[in-house]
Design a protein around this motif. Structure first.
Motif, PDB file in Angstrom:
ATOM      1  N   VAL A   1      -2.135   7.414   3.591  1.00  0.00           N
ATOM      2  CA  VAL A   1      -1.935   6.264   4.828  1.00  0.00           C
ATOM      3  C   VAL A   1      -2.590   5.079   5.233  1.00  0.00           C
ATOM      4  O   VAL A   1      -2.214   4.648   5.869  1.00  0.00           O
ATOM      5  CB  VAL A   1      -3.186   7.348   5.589  1.00  0.00           C
ATOM      6  CG1 VAL A   1      -2.888   8.895   5.372  1.00  0.00           C
ATOM      7  CG2 VAL A   1      -4.746   7.201   3.910  1.00  0.00           C
ATOM      8  N   SER A   2      -2.540   4.323   4.091  1.00  0.00           N
ATOM      9  CA  SER A   2      -2.904   2.948   3.512  1.00  0.00           C
ATOM     10  C   SER A   2      -1.755   2.436   3.817  1.00  0.00           C
ATOM     11  O   SER A   2      -1.619   1.116   3.893  1.00  0.00           O
ATOM     12  CB  SER A   2      -3.910   2.521   3.304  1.00  0.00           C
ATOM     13  OG  SER A   2      -3.353   3.168   1.570  1.00  0.00           O
ATOM     14  N   ALA A   3      -0.496   2.906   3.628  1.00  0.00           N
ATOM     15  CA  ALA A   3       1.359   2.470   3.572  1.00  0.00           C
ATOM     16  C   ALA A   3       0.501   1.518   5.129  1.00  0.00           C
ATOM     17  O   ALA A   3       0.845   2.140   5.778  1.00  0.00           O
ATOM     18  CB  ALA A   3       1.890   3.421   3.572  1.00  0.00           C
ATOM     19  N   SER A   4       1.521  -0.007   4.864  1.00  0.00           N
ATOM     20  CA  SER A   4       2.204  -0.706   5.920  1.00  0.00           C
ATOM     21  C   SER A   4       3.053  -0.634   6.446  1.00  0.00           C
ATOM     22  O   SER A   4       4.008   0.320   6.232  1.00  0.00           O
ATOM     23  CB  SER A   4       1.618  -2.355   5.270  1.00  0.00           C
ATOM     24  OG  SER A   4       2.682  -2.592   4.190  1.00  0.00           O
TER      25      SER A   4
ATOM     26  N   GLY B   1       1.035  -1.313   0.390  1.00  0.00           N
ATOM     27  CA  GLY B   1       0.169  -0.365   0.026  1.00  0.00           C
ATOM     28  C   GLY B   1       0.137   1.448  -0.286  1.00  0.00           C
ATOM     29  O   GLY B   1       1.897   1.586   0.290  1.00  0.00           O
ATOM     30  N   SER B   2       0.410   2.368   0.006  1.00  0.00           N
ATOM     31  CA  SER B   2       1.008   3.914   0.149  1.00  0.00           C
ATOM     32  C   SER B   2       0.464   5.125   0.721  1.00  0.00           C
ATOM     33  O   SER B   2      -0.876   4.627   1.195  1.00  0.00           O
ATOM     34  CB  SER B   2       1.336   4.195  -1.444  1.00  0.00           C
ATOM     35  OG  SER B   2       0.212   4.491  -1.597  1.00  0.00           O
TER      36      SER B   2
END
Length: 374
Positions: free
Chosen positions: A237-240, A234-235
């Motif tokens: 704000v949804s990046a892990s 992901g990237s």
């Protein structure tokens, strides 16, 4: 571009010529000779890099054990049905209809088979006349590639000076670290959604065809001669979080050298790939075929060994869709015939259809389905 390889008294073959194209696909049953083709080219490269393929003399020859291949001694590599009239080993390649051949003396316990005959000319002829085999841009990735680990080696000589990924792909992570900002100029390797044309971005976006959302980070480990690889998903704000390879599926790390070799391909590169589909979902296997086609369109020559019908069908679909002309492909099916191997070479039409479908050639699905319906 290499047009043919000739093999005499070497491993699976008593005497065999195999035509090569821009994209050559090798398939067949286990121990039928596919790897022999790749190893023959790698052996020539390995011997040349050691300075052993100049005009025949007592110090030259085939170096059986080195960085690319470790084949043992003469008794391990000479074909068992040789004749007393022709007991020696010959490897040859054809380019621009010119045949370059090296003949080496068999020695049962030798790991350097002395050169009896080589193409004549100045000692620099090989790099000049066969740049794809002996020059910059050569890659050979064996089936036993790198696996998930906490770190990988850092070698300036391999990754930077020679741009070599290693026969096991062991220098891939350091290559990415050193070359991540290099520009990918070939349009065929630039996916539409890529925000830039850097090697790192291109690698990320092709890897996402294997695992949606994945991205890669490579950093040097301070005070050591190693580098670290990590994966994220992901990237924004949804990046892990970042994950080390040992906590991510095996297939991503195993496929990474294949992806990087193709994405970084340059015009005139020769790329030898063994089983690129290993540990990948069928969709990813098809996309690896599309990536290899894109590398060929960028000017590379690829010789690929596979057991995957998804890779084969990816190539066929690429031909049908016009990504690569049928004339730029060669498909060879290998099978044992007594003590030696034989090669059947169906031709491919512009619709992706093959002229022949011999017994054992990707027919297991039909065989199983027939039994299920019986």
């Amino acid at each position: 571009m290499l047009e043919r390889i000739g093999i005499t008294n070497f491993k699976a073959f008593a005497c065999q010529d195999v035509d090569l194209a821009a994209f050559t696909l090798l398939t067949g049953l286990n121990s039928s000779g596919k790897s022999t083709v790749l190893q023959s080219l790698a052996l020539l490269r390995q011997s040349h890099e050691a300075g052993l393929l100049d005009e025949a003399d007592e110090s030259g020859g085939f170096l059986l054990n080195g960085e690319l291949v470790r084949l043992g001694t003469g008794q391990d590599v000479r074909h068992e049905s040789y004749t007393e009239e022709d007991p020696d080993i010959t490897l040859a390649v054809v380019k621009d209809e010119i045949r370059y051949a090296w003949r080496a003396r068999y020695g049962r316990e030798d790991d350097l088979l002395g050169l009896l005959e080589a193409p004549s000319g100045p000692t620099s002829w090989a790099t000049r006349d066969l740049p794809s085999l002996f020059g910059h841009g050569f890659q050979y990735l064996k089936a036993d590639r790198i696996v998930p680990d906490v770190s990988y080696p850092r070698s300036h000589d391999a990754a930077v000076r020679r741009s070599f990924l290693g026969a096991r792909g062991e220098h891939t992570v350091n290559f990415l670290r050193a070359h991540q900002d290099d520009t990918i100029t070939a349009k065929s390797l630039q996916l539409p959604e890529m925000p830039s044309t850097s090697l790192r971005e291109a690698t990320d976006y092709w890897m996402q065809r294997l695992c949606p959302g994945v991205n890669i980070e490579t950093v040097g480990i301070h005070g050591t001669d190693t580098v670290r690889l990590s994966y994220g998903f992901g990237s924004g704000v949804s990046a892990s979080n970042r994950y080390r390879p040992t906590n991510v599926g095996f297939g991503l790390t195993y496929a990474l050298p294949i992806v990087v070799a193709c994405v970084a391909a340059q015009p005139g590169s020769l790329i030898l790939l063994e089983n690129p589909e290993a540990h990948l979902h069928p969709q990813g296997q098809t996309w690896l075929a599309y990536l290899a086609v894109a590398a060929v369109s960028a000017g590379a020559q690829i010789v690929l060994e596979t057991h995957s019908d998804h890779v084969l069908n990816g190539l066929r679909l690429a031909v049908k869709d016009g990504r690569i002309p049928a004339s730029a492909t060669a498909v060879h099916f290998f099978r044992r015939n007594g003590q030696t191997a034989e090669v059947i070479s169906p031709s491919m039409g512009p619709d992706g259809m093959l002229s022949d479908w011999p017994k054992g050639f990707f027919d297991e699905w039909e065989n199983s389905l027939e039994q299920l319906l019986d």
